[in-house]
Write a protein that holds these residues in place. Structure first.
Motif, mmCIF file in Angstrom:
data_model
loop_
_atom_site.group_PDB
_atom_site.id
_atom_site.type_symbol
_atom_site.label_atom_id
_atom_site.label_comp_id
_atom_site.label_asym_id
_atom_site.label_seq_id
_atom_site.Cartn_x
_atom_site.Cartn_y
_atom_site.Cartn_z
ATOM 1 N N PRO A 2 26.875 -13.716 31.528
ATOM 2 C CA PRO A 2 27.772 -13.118 30.917
ATOM 3 C C PRO A 2 29.101 -12.966 30.923
ATOM 4 C CG PRO A 2 27.297 -12.077 33.512
ATOM 5 C CD PRO A 2 26.364 -13.691 32.965
ATOM 6 N N GLN A 3 29.730 -14.009 30.805
ATOM 7 C CA GLN A 3 30.880 -14.805 30.768
ATOM 8 C C GLN A 3 31.098 -14.731 29.115
ATOM 9 O OE1 GLN A 3 29.425 -15.514 33.129
ATOM 10 N NE2 GLN A 3 30.810 -16.886 34.556
ATOM 11 N N LEU A 4 29.772 -15.158 28.140
ATOM 12 C CA LEU A 4 29.503 -16.186 27.283
ATOM 13 C C LEU A 4 29.575 -14.558 25.535
ATOM 14 C CD1 LEU A 4 28.345 -19.156 27.949
ATOM 15 C CD2 LEU A 4 30.302 -18.764 27.457
ATOM 16 N N ASN A 5 29.243 -13.686 26.511
ATOM 17 C CA ASN A 5 29.338 -12.322 25.985
ATOM 18 C C ASN A 5 30.423 -11.764 25.329
ATOM 19 O OD1 ASN A 5 28.105 -10.199 24.607
ATOM 20 N ND2 ASN A 5 27.618 -9.203 25.876
ATOM 21 N N PRO A 6 30.679 -12.038 23.932
ATOM 22 C CA PRO A 6 31.339 -11.568 23.394
ATOM 23 C C PRO A 6 32.359 -10.163 23.081
ATOM 24 C CG PRO A 6 30.418 -12.664 21.804
ATOM 25 C CD PRO A 6 29.781 -12.470 22.431
ATOM 26 N N SER A 7 30.894 -9.811 23.124
ATOM 27 C CA SER A 7 31.315 -8.205 22.893
ATOM 28 C C SER A 7 32.295 -7.229 23.521
ATOM 29 C CB SER A 7 29.777 -7.168 23.029
ATOM 30 O OG SER A 7 30.079 -6.149 22.953
ATOM 31 N N PRO A 8 32.079 -7.650 24.769
ATOM 32 C CA PRO A 8 32.829 -6.127 24.980
ATOM 33 C C PRO A 8 34.732 -7.456 25.298
ATOM 34 C CG PRO A 8 31.858 -6.953 26.904
ATOM 35 C CD PRO A 8 31.407 -7.750 25.724
ATOM 36 N N TRP A 9 34.632 -8.444 25.152
ATOM 37 C CA TRP A 9 36.339 -9.029 24.931
ATOM 38 C C TRP A 9 36.197 -8.898 23.380
ATOM 39 C CZ3 TRP A 9 37.176 -9.165 29.345
ATOM 40 C CH2 TRP A 9 36.885 -9.465 31.292
ATOM 41 N N LEU A 10 35.742 -9.447 22.556
ATOM 42 C CA LEU A 10 36.669 -9.324 21.593
ATOM 43 C C LEU A 10 36.929 -7.813 21.224
ATOM 44 C CD1 LEU A 10 36.607 -10.724 19.073
ATOM 45 C CD2 LEU A 10 34.360 -9.810 18.451
ATOM 46 N N SER A 11 36.594 -6.759 21.789
ATOM 47 C CA SER A 11 37.168 -6.286 21.514
ATOM 48 C C SER A 11 38.565 -4.985 21.709
ATOM 49 C CB SER A 11 36.382 -4.019 21.438
ATOM 50 O OG SER A 11 35.926 -3.894 22.958
ATOM 51 N N ILE A 12 38.624 -5.661 23.189
ATOM 52 C CA ILE A 12 39.423 -5.615 24.261
ATOM 53 C C ILE A 12 40.361 -6.088 23.532
ATOM 54 C CG2 ILE A 12 40.462 -6.714 26.573
ATOM 55 C CD1 ILE A 12 37.742 -6.152 27.522
ATOM 56 N N LEU A 13 40.418 -7.590 23.022
ATOM 57 C CA LEU A 13 41.407 -8.814 21.968
ATOM 58 C C LEU A 13 41.797 -8.277 20.989
ATOM 59 C CD1 LEU A 13 42.643 -11.563 22.027
ATOM 60 C CD2 LEU A 13 41.160 -12.115 20.821
ATOM 61 N N VAL A 14 40.653 -7.740 19.876
ATOM 62 C CA VAL A 14 42.149 -6.897 19.204
ATOM 63 C C VAL A 14 42.007 -5.506 19.188
ATOM 64 C CG1 VAL A 14 41.008 -5.637 17.592
ATOM 65 C CG2 VAL A 14 39.651 -7.577 17.618
ATOM 66 N N PHE A 15 42.450 -4.717 20.229
ATOM 67 C CA PHE A 15 42.868 -3.834 20.741
ATOM 68 C C PHE A 15 44.007 -3.797 21.459
ATOM 69 C CE2 PHE A 15 44.333 -0.564 23.569
ATOM 70 C CZ PHE A 15 43.891 1.073 23.214
ATOM 71 N N SER A 16 43.422 -4.793 22.096
ATOM 72 C CA SER A 16 45.068 -5.276 22.160
ATOM 73 C C SER A 16 45.911 -6.335 21.358
ATOM 74 C CB SER A 16 45.386 -6.506 23.839
ATOM 75 O OG SER A 16 44.724 -7.635 23.255
ATOM 76 N N TRP A 17 45.529 -6.810 20.938
ATOM 77 C CA TRP A 17 46.681 -6.757 19.468
ATOM 78 C C TRP A 17 46.864 -6.126 18.562
ATOM 79 C CZ3 TRP A 17 50.269 -10.717 18.941
ATOM 80 C CH2 TRP A 17 49.478 -12.389 19.716
ATOM 81 N N LEU A 18 46.356 -5.344 18.317
ATOM 82 C CA LEU A 18 46.815 -3.937 17.439
ATOM 83 C C LEU A 18 47.605 -2.963 18.075
ATOM 84 C CD1 LEU A 18 45.539 -1.885 15.150
ATOM 85 C CD2 LEU A 18 44.567 -0.500 16.894
ATOM 86 N N VAL A 19 47.660 -3.006 20.040
ATOM 87 C CA VAL A 19 49.011 -2.199 20.159
ATOM 88 C C VAL A 19 50.112 -3.310 20.360
ATOM 89 C CG1 VAL A 19 49.695 -1.684 22.820
ATOM 90 C CG2 VAL A 19 47.326 -1.362 22.381
ATOM 91 N N PHE A 20 50.017 -4.167 20.506
ATOM 92 C CA PHE A 20 51.150 -5.557 20.170
ATOM 93 C C PHE A 20 51.913 -5.325 18.895
ATOM 94 C CE2 PHE A 20 49.437 -8.590 23.616
ATOM 95 C CZ PHE A 20 49.643 -7.979 24.665
ATOM 96 N N LEU A 21 51.281 -5.261 17.809
ATOM 97 C CA LEU A 21 51.900 -5.718 16.637
ATOM 98 C C LEU A 21 51.855 -4.086 15.551
ATOM 99 C CD1 LEU A 21 49.342 -7.800 15.006
ATOM 100 C CD2 LEU A 21 51.183 -8.470 15.405
ATOM 101 N N THR A 22 51.685 -2.647 16.876
ATOM 102 C CA THR A 22 51.731 -1.489 15.946
ATOM 103 C C THR A 22 52.939 -0.744 16.864
ATOM 104 O OG1 THR A 22 49.816 -0.658 16.826
ATOM 105 C CG2 THR A 22 49.876 -1.402 14.873
ATOM 106 N N ILE A 23 52.615 -0.539 17.859
ATOM 107 C CA ILE A 23 53.680 0.351 19.194
ATOM 108 C C ILE A 23 54.835 -0.274 19.439
ATOM 109 C CG2 ILE A 23 53.529 1.584 21.221
ATOM 110 C CD1 ILE A 23 50.339 2.049 20.396
ATOM 111 N N LEU A 24 54.480 -1.711 20.047
ATOM 112 C CA LEU A 24 55.451 -2.128 20.817
ATOM 113 C C LEU A 24 56.899 -2.611 20.047
ATOM 114 C CD1 LEU A 24 53.952 -4.916 23.399
ATOM 115 C CD2 LEU A 24 54.981 -2.028 23.490
#
Length: 58
Positions: A2-24
């Motif tokens: 299950p660690q290699l399933n990119p589905s949840p981790w990719l969305s977490i990565l994209v959302f965290s970078w979205l927060v970093f680049l817009t809100i912070l």
């Protein structure tokens, strides 16, 4: 594996970078400094006197 399933981790990565680049950046640039820097007057080298340090070398 299950660690290699990119589905949840990719969305977490994209959302965290979205927060970093817009809100912070907005929060960081919104800070107001209490002491604004004052412009210094131009001084000539005659008015600046430097003294050498006397180090007690042993």
């Amino acid at each position: 594996m299950p660690q290699l399933n990119p589905s949840p981790w990719l969305s977490i990565l994209v959302f965290s970078w979205l927060v970093f680049l817009t809100i912070l950046p907005l929060k960081v640039t919104a800070h107001i400094y209490p002491n604004e820097p004052a412009p210094q007057t131009a001084q000539t080298t005659d008015t600046l006197k430097t003294e050498s340090w006397t180090w007690p070398w042993h």
